[in-house]
Design an enzyme around this catalytic site. Structure first.
Site, PDB file in Angstrom:
ATOM      1  N   LYS A 165      18.979  19.023  13.752  1.00 16.30           N
ATOM      2  CA  LYS A 165      20.238  19.765  13.709  1.00 16.30           C
ATOM      3  C   LYS A 165      21.404  18.796  13.521  1.00 16.30           C
ATOM      4  O   LYS A 165      21.224  17.578  13.560  1.00 16.30           O
ATOM      5  CB  LYS A 165      20.408  20.572  14.996  1.00 16.30           C
ATOM      6  CG  LYS A 165      20.406  19.732  16.263  1.00 16.30           C
ATOM      7  CD  LYS A 165      20.437  20.597  17.506  1.00 16.30           C
ATOM      8  CE  LYS A 165      20.454  19.727  18.756  1.00 16.30           C
ATOM      9  NZ  LYS A 165      20.583  20.523  19.986  1.00 16.30           N
ATOM     10  N   TYR A 173      48.907  -0.961  17.328  1.00 12.63           N
ATOM     11  CA  TYR A 173      49.793  -0.029  18.008  1.00 12.63           C
ATOM     12  C   TYR A 173      49.898  -0.345  19.494  1.00 12.63           C
ATOM     13  O   TYR A 173      48.915  -0.686  20.147  1.00 12.63           O
ATOM     14  CB  TYR A 173      49.270   1.403  17.856  1.00 12.63           C
ATOM     15  CG  TYR A 173      49.506   2.012  16.493  1.00 12.63           C
ATOM     16  CD1 TYR A 173      50.801   2.209  16.005  1.00 12.63           C
ATOM     17  CD2 TYR A 173      48.435   2.403  15.701  1.00 12.63           C
ATOM     18  CE1 TYR A 173      51.009   2.780  14.765  1.00 12.63           C
ATOM     19  CE2 TYR A 173      48.634   2.979  14.461  1.00 12.63           C
ATOM     20  CZ  TYR A 173      49.929   3.156  13.997  1.00 12.63           C
ATOM     21  OH  TYR A 173      50.142   3.717  12.766  1.00 12.63           O
TER      22      TYR A 173
END
Length: 360
Positions: free
Chosen positions: A48, A259
């Site tokens: 899956k 950042y």
């Protein structure tokens, strides 16, 4: 350091600055380990979520060639995407049968896993004259009929190929719920006839053969994850992410990276900026030194925060790295999970679509 991509069978020169190398031999070896650990039970495979991010068709084909015959997906979209089902292979759709799924369920050989009384009624009303699977909820309180529903006569008239359930705490071998679920599943098994019975996922196989019944359903462990203590040291990594260095720079002593200026260079630092970020599934949890690249066996830490498309690594001790070089990202699922707090499942299935996928 992986400076140049080897070109060979199934591998083409990359266009994307990102690639995932998938190890076919490791995938097959992992399945064979679970098959041996399953004892007399048949060993299937959960494919899956597009084969946990590797590509469901590619995984199915490699495992089928190795002898796997039973496969599991979540939805009918996933079943259809796999294409025709080769002779001798079995496919089950775990999320069952909505009204809108009935035409596709009737059009092909994949079996719905019936999870509710409504799904049972829907399958009977469809006029289907072939087998289905049935899920029993033995305590997880997710999908499945209650044991009382299963024993009520609701399933009378169904041709049940596989009666299955799912363990909630199999990754904790000593958890009392494992024995509780085993006891409950055995009681339902005694009352509901089916061709096969299945309880164990990857971690369930590690609990021992009492949990194997006739069919096991490994998932995570096939792809190199360590599902439970019993698999420590037994499974092989399958996924190896790589990114190209876009730029090489010297960060002066006292300067910051990224950042928030969360990393400050204690000395002049040679840095590689890689074409990789959280948009690619390399999540912010890998920042601040928790993630690392691998260059000729040398671990090179991530500096500062992970950006959307970029990450910085310290290559001061790897002076041969140049712009354009391919660099492997350390993605051992167990250790990456421990370092970041992300589950091994998240690590596998969050890898984005910008990678070129290469089977080797």
């Amino acid at each position: 350091m992986d400076v140049r991509l080897p070109i060979g069978v199934g591998v083409t020169a990359p266009v994307s600055p990102l690639r995932l190398d998938f190890d076919s031999a490791a995938l097959v070896a992992n399945w064979r380990w679970f098959a041996a650990a399953s004892g007399r039970a048949v060993c299937g495979a959960a494919i899956k979520a597009d084969g946990y991010g590797l590509g469901a068709r590619a995984v199915r084909d490699r495992l089928a060639a190795a002898g796997c015959r039973d496969f599991f997906v979540a939805t009918w979209d996933e079943a259809v995407a796999l294409g025709p089902l080769a002779d001798g292979l079995s496919l089950s759709v775990l999320h069952g049968l909505r009204d809108e799924d009935v035409p596709r369920a009737l059009a092909g050989p994949a079996r719905p896993v019936l999870n509710s009384a409504q799904m049972v009624a829907r399958w009977k009303a469809s006029g289907a004259r072939r087998a289905c699977d049935v899920m029993i909820d033995t305590g997880m309180n997710r999908l499945g009929l209650t044991p009382e529903e299963a024993r009520s006569g609701l399933l009378d008239g169904l041709d049940i190929d596989t009666l299955l359930s799912h363990l909630a705490c199999a990754d904790e071998p000593g958890h009392p719920m494992n024995e509780q679920q085993l006891f409950t599943f055995r009681s339902v098994k005694a009352a509901v006839p089916a061709r096969r019975y299945s309880l164990a996922n990857s971690a369930g196989v590690c609990l021992g053969q009492r949990y194997a019944f006739g069919l096991t359903r490994p998932g995570l462990g096939l792809y190199g994850g360590v599902p439970a203590p019993g698999a420590d040291g037994q499974l092989h990594p399958v996924v190896r992410p790589h990114a190209q260095a876009i730029q090489i720079r010297i960060v002066p002593q006292g300067a910051t990276v990224g950042y928030g200026a969360t990393f400050t260079a204690a000395a002049a630092t040679r840095v590689a900026i890689l074409n990789l970020g959280y948009a690619d599934g390399y999540l912010r949890a890998f920042g601040e030194g928790r993630g690392r690249a691998l260059i000729d066996g040398l671990a090179c830490p991530v500096l500062g925060r992970v950006s959307m498309d970029l990450v910085a690594i310290d290559i001061t001790e790897a002076p041969a790295v140049a712009e354009g070089d391919w660099i492997e990202i350390d993605y051992d699922l167990s250790s990456a999970s421990a370092a970041t707090g992300l589950s091994q499942y998240e690590l596998l299935t969050s890898l984005g679509r910008r990678y070129q996928r290469c089977w080797i």
